[in-house]
Motif scaffolding. Structure first.
Motif, PDB file in Angstrom:
ATOM      1  N   ASN A  12       9.756   1.740 -32.579  1.00 55.20           N
ATOM      2  CA  ASN A  12       9.463   2.482 -33.810  1.00 55.20           C
ATOM      3  C   ASN A  12      10.397   2.085 -34.942  1.00 55.20           C
ATOM      4  OD1 ASN A  12       7.315   3.858 -32.676  1.00 55.20           O
ATOM      5  ND2 ASN A  12       8.553   5.628 -32.100  1.00 55.20           N
ATOM      6  N   THR A  13      11.658   1.805 -34.618  1.00 54.58           N
ATOM      7  CA  THR A  13      12.605   1.418 -35.672  1.00 54.58           C
ATOM      8  C   THR A  13      12.250   0.072 -36.283  1.00 54.58           C
ATOM      9  OG1 THR A  13      14.189   0.333 -34.187  1.00 54.58           O
ATOM     10  CG2 THR A  13      14.502   2.699 -34.588  1.00 54.58           C
ATOM     11  N   GLU A  14      11.539  -0.769 -35.530  1.00 60.89           N
ATOM     12  CA  GLU A  14      11.111  -2.079 -36.033  1.00 60.89           C
ATOM     13  C   GLU A  14       9.638  -2.076 -36.446  1.00 60.89           C
ATOM     14  OE1 GLU A  14      11.969  -5.497 -33.673  1.00 60.89           O
ATOM     15  OE2 GLU A  14      14.112  -5.111 -33.666  1.00 60.89           O
ATOM     16  N   ASN A  15       9.016  -0.903 -36.374  1.00 64.22           N
ATOM     17  CA  ASN A  15       7.592  -0.780 -36.715  1.00 64.22           C
ATOM     18  C   ASN A  15       6.718  -1.738 -35.916  1.00 64.22           C
ATOM     19  OD1 ASN A  15       7.900   1.302 -38.673  1.00 64.22           O
ATOM     20  ND2 ASN A  15       8.662  -0.226 -40.103  1.00 64.22           N
ATOM     21  N   ILE A  16       7.008  -1.827 -34.618  1.00 59.29           N
ATOM     22  CA  ILE A  16       6.175  -2.607 -33.718  1.00 59.29           C
ATOM     23  C   ILE A  16       5.763  -1.715 -32.554  1.00 59.29           C
ATOM     24  CG2 ILE A  16       7.213  -4.832 -34.322  1.00 59.29           C
ATOM     25  CD1 ILE A  16       8.783  -4.708 -31.659  1.00 59.29           C
ATOM     26  N   THR A  17       4.733  -2.113 -31.862  1.00 62.36           N
ATOM     27  CA  THR A  17       4.298  -1.383 -30.672  1.00 62.36           C
ATOM     28  C   THR A  17       4.923  -2.026 -29.434  1.00 62.36           C
ATOM     29  OG1 THR A  17       2.368  -2.797 -30.329  1.00 62.36           O
ATOM     30  CG2 THR A  17       2.066  -0.854 -31.759  1.00 62.36           C
ATOM     31  N   ILE A  18       4.846  -1.308 -28.333  1.00 64.83           N
ATOM     32  CA  ILE A  18       5.320  -1.888 -27.071  1.00 64.83           C
ATOM     33  C   ILE A  18       4.506  -3.137 -26.745  1.00 64.83           C
ATOM     34  CG2 ILE A  18       5.402  -1.519 -24.572  1.00 64.83           C
ATOM     35  CD1 ILE A  18       6.464   1.256 -25.082  1.00 64.83           C
ATOM     36  N   LYS A  19       3.226  -3.092 -27.022  1.00 63.10           N
ATOM     37  CA  LYS A  19       2.368  -4.259 -26.773  1.00 63.10           C
ATOM     38  C   LYS A  19       2.856  -5.464 -27.585  1.00 63.10           C
ATOM     39  CE  LYS A  19      -2.435  -5.779 -26.966  1.00 63.10           C
ATOM     40  NZ  LYS A  19      -3.820  -5.370 -27.217  1.00 63.10           N
ATOM     41  N   GLU A  20       3.210  -5.238 -28.843  1.00 66.63           N
ATOM     42  CA  GLU A  20       3.729  -6.332 -29.671  1.00 66.63           C
ATOM     43  C   GLU A  20       5.068  -6.838 -29.137  1.00 66.63           C
ATOM     44  OE1 GLU A  20       1.940  -5.352 -34.075  1.00 66.63           O
ATOM     45  OE2 GLU A  20       3.502  -4.015 -33.264  1.00 66.63           O
ATOM     46  N   LEU A  21       5.930  -5.923 -28.701  1.00 63.25           N
ATOM     47  CA  LEU A  21       7.210  -6.319 -28.119  1.00 63.25           C
ATOM     48  C   LEU A  21       6.977  -7.200 -26.900  1.00 63.25           C
ATOM     49  CD1 LEU A  21      10.313  -6.175 -27.793  1.00 63.25           C
ATOM     50  CD2 LEU A  21       9.934  -4.076 -26.446  1.00 63.25           C
ATOM     51  N   GLU A  22       6.069  -6.795 -26.033  1.00 66.14           N
ATOM     52  CA  GLU A  22       5.771  -7.582 -24.832  1.00 66.14           C
ATOM     53  C   GLU A  22       5.315  -8.991 -25.211  1.00 66.14           C
ATOM     54  OE1 GLU A  22       4.485  -3.968 -21.816  1.00 66.14           O
ATOM     55  OE2 GLU A  22       2.995  -4.789 -23.198  1.00 66.14           O
ATOM     56  N   ARG A  23       4.517  -9.101 -26.246  1.00 66.57           N
ATOM     57  CA  ARG A  23       4.061 -10.413 -26.706  1.00 66.57           C
ATOM     58  C   ARG A  23       5.230 -11.227 -27.257  1.00 66.57           C
ATOM     59  NH1 ARG A  23       3.013 -11.637 -31.520  1.00 66.57           N
ATOM     60  NH2 ARG A  23       2.495  -9.545 -32.210  1.00 66.57           N
ATOM     61  N   ILE A  24       6.090 -10.586 -28.054  1.00 63.03           N
ATOM     62  CA  ILE A  24       7.232 -11.266 -28.672  1.00 63.03           C
ATOM     63  C   ILE A  24       8.188 -11.821 -27.619  1.00 63.03           C
ATOM     64  CG2 ILE A  24       9.332 -10.891 -30.047  1.00 63.03           C
ATOM     65  CD1 ILE A  24       7.623  -8.812 -31.677  1.00 63.03           C
ATOM     66  N   ILE A  25       8.486 -11.001 -26.591  1.00 62.55           N
ATOM     67  CA  ILE A  25       9.452 -11.442 -25.574  1.00 62.55           C
ATOM     68  C   ILE A  25       8.773 -12.112 -24.381  1.00 62.55           C
ATOM     69  CG2 ILE A  25      11.200  -9.783 -26.291  1.00 62.55           C
ATOM     70  CD1 ILE A  25      10.467  -8.072 -23.861  1.00 62.55           C
ATOM     71  N   GLN A  26       7.458 -12.278 -24.492  1.00 61.51           N
ATOM     72  CA  GLN A  26       6.656 -13.024 -23.522  1.00 61.51           C
ATOM     73  C   GLN A  26       6.706 -12.457 -22.109  1.00 61.51           C
ATOM     74  OE1 GLN A  26       7.979 -17.089 -24.020  1.00 61.51           O
ATOM     75  NE2 GLN A  26       6.895 -17.285 -25.961  1.00 61.51           N
ATOM     76  N   ILE A  27       6.393 -11.152 -22.015  1.00 58.34           N
ATOM     77  CA  ILE A  27       6.207 -10.544 -20.699  1.00 58.34           C
ATOM     78  C   ILE A  27       4.796  -9.979 -20.629  1.00 58.34           C
ATOM     79  CG2 ILE A  27       8.659 -10.075 -20.378  1.00 58.34           C
ATOM     80  CD1 ILE A  27       8.114  -7.142 -20.969  1.00 58.34           C
ATOM     81  N   SER A  28       4.344  -9.678 -19.455  1.00 59.45           N
ATOM     82  CA  SER A  28       2.969  -9.239 -19.231  1.00 59.45           C
ATOM     83  C   SER A  28       2.622  -7.997 -20.040  1.00 59.45           C
ATOM     84  CB  SER A  28       2.738  -8.926 -17.759  1.00 59.45           C
ATOM     85  OG  SER A  28       3.008 -10.048 -16.976  1.00 59.45           O
ATOM     86  N   ASN A  29       1.442  -8.028 -20.628  1.00 57.86           N
ATOM     87  CA  ASN A  29       0.947  -6.896 -21.392  1.00 57.86           C
ATOM     88  C   ASN A  29       0.834  -5.669 -20.490  1.00 57.86           C
ATOM     89  OD1 ASN A  29      -0.225  -5.382 -23.448  1.00 57.86           O
ATOM     90  ND2 ASN A  29      -2.284  -6.085 -22.953  1.00 57.86           N
ATOM     91  N   GLY A  30       1.413  -4.567 -20.911  1.00 54.31           N
ATOM     92  CA  GLY A  30       1.333  -3.310 -20.173  1.00 54.31           C
ATOM     93  C   GLY A  30       2.435  -3.097 -19.155  1.00 54.31           C
ATOM     94  N   SER A  31       3.297  -4.088 -18.968  1.00 52.27           N
ATOM     95  CA  SER A  31       4.304  -3.943 -17.912  1.00 52.27           C
ATOM     96  C   SER A  31       5.396  -2.932 -18.255  1.00 52.27           C
ATOM     97  CB  SER A  31       4.922  -5.295 -17.563  1.00 52.27           C
ATOM     98  OG  SER A  31       5.601  -5.838 -18.669  1.00 52.27           O
ATOM     99  N   ILE A  32       5.834  -2.870 -19.512  1.00 53.91           N
ATOM    100  CA  ILE A  32       6.919  -1.956 -19.874  1.00 53.91           C
ATOM    101  C   ILE A  32       6.553  -0.509 -19.597  1.00 53.91           C
ATOM    102  CG2 ILE A  32       8.253  -1.017 -21.817  1.00 53.91           C
ATOM    103  CD1 ILE A  32       8.394  -3.858 -22.952  1.00 53.91           C
ATOM    104  N   ARG A  33       5.332  -0.146 -19.817  1.00 53.87           N
ATOM    105  CA  ARG A  33       4.912   1.249 -19.620  1.00 53.87           C
ATOM    106  C   ARG A  33       5.069   1.718 -18.168  1.00 53.87           C
ATOM    107  NH1 ARG A  33       3.132   3.314 -24.176  1.00 53.87           N
ATOM    108  NH2 ARG A  33       2.305   1.926 -25.755  1.00 53.87           N
ATOM    109  N   HIS A  34       5.207   0.803 -17.248  1.00 57.62           N
ATOM    110  CA  HIS A  34       5.348   1.154 -15.831  1.00 57.62           C
ATOM    111  C   HIS A  34       6.802   1.185 -15.375  1.00 57.62           C
ATOM    112  CE1 HIS A  34       1.045   0.952 -15.264  1.00 57.62           C
ATOM    113  NE2 HIS A  34       1.046  -0.192 -15.928  1.00 57.62           N
ATOM    114  N   TRP A  35       7.735   0.903 -16.259  1.00 55.41           N
ATOM    115  CA  TRP A  35       9.131   0.786 -15.857  1.00 55.41           C
ATOM    116  C   TRP A  35       9.770   2.088 -15.421  1.00 55.41           C
ATOM    117  CZ3 TRP A  35      11.804  -3.149 -19.652  1.00 55.41           C
ATOM    118  CH2 TRP A  35      11.238  -4.406 -19.456  1.00 55.41           C
ATOM    119  N   ASN A  36       9.206   3.223 -15.769  1.00 57.04           N
ATOM    120  CA  ASN A  36       9.759   4.488 -15.274  1.00 57.04           C
ATOM    121  C   ASN A  36       9.414   4.702 -13.801  1.00 57.04           C
ATOM    122  OD1 ASN A  36      10.974   5.175 -17.683  1.00 57.04           O
ATOM    123  ND2 ASN A  36       9.252   6.395 -18.388  1.00 57.04           N
ATOM    124  N   GLU A  37       8.317   4.111 -13.356  1.00 60.08           N
ATOM    125  CA  GLU A  37       7.887   4.266 -11.957  1.00 60.08           C
ATOM    126  C   GLU A  37       8.300   3.085 -11.093  1.00 60.08           C
ATOM    127  OE1 GLU A  37       5.153   4.376 -14.422  1.00 60.08           O
ATOM    128  OE2 GLU A  37       5.778   6.433 -14.761  1.00 60.08           O
TER     129      GLU A  37
END
Length: 90
Positions: A12-37
């Motif tokens: 939010n501080t960079e005005n990007i979504t998690i999906k955009e972050l995943e693309r920027i750092i080149q990790i699988s789409n949707g993976s960050i959302r599962h990191w709590n589990e």
């Protein structure tokens, strides 16, 4: 607050979504959302920490290393141990 919430706030501080972050750092789409589990790899957590220029301690626990409980310090030590075993540098 858990790791995914901290990442959402950083996005939010960079005005990007998690999906955009995943693309920027080149990790699988949707993976960050599962990191709590599911515990993410050290490499992926470091990619996020490096992108936002925050410490691994803060990203994992929400606190800097001087303010960690013993359980939080064990978690950070676990991540750091994985980094050493995999040949990564701090």
């Amino acid at each position: 607050m858990e790791i995914v919430e901290r990442i959402k706030n950083l996005c939010n501080t960079e005005n990007i979504t998690i999906k955009e972050l995943e693309r920027i750092i080149q990790i699988s789409n949707g993976s960050i959302r599962h990191w709590n589990e599911k515990t993410p790899s050290v490499e992926r957590v470091l990619l996020v920490a490096d992108h936002f220029n925050v410490s691994l301690d803060w990203l994992v626990t929400g606190k800097e290393s001087g303010n960690l409980t013993s359980e939080e310090q064990l978690l950070v030590d676990h991540y750091r141990g994985q980094m050493t075993e995999e040949g990564a540098t701090l």
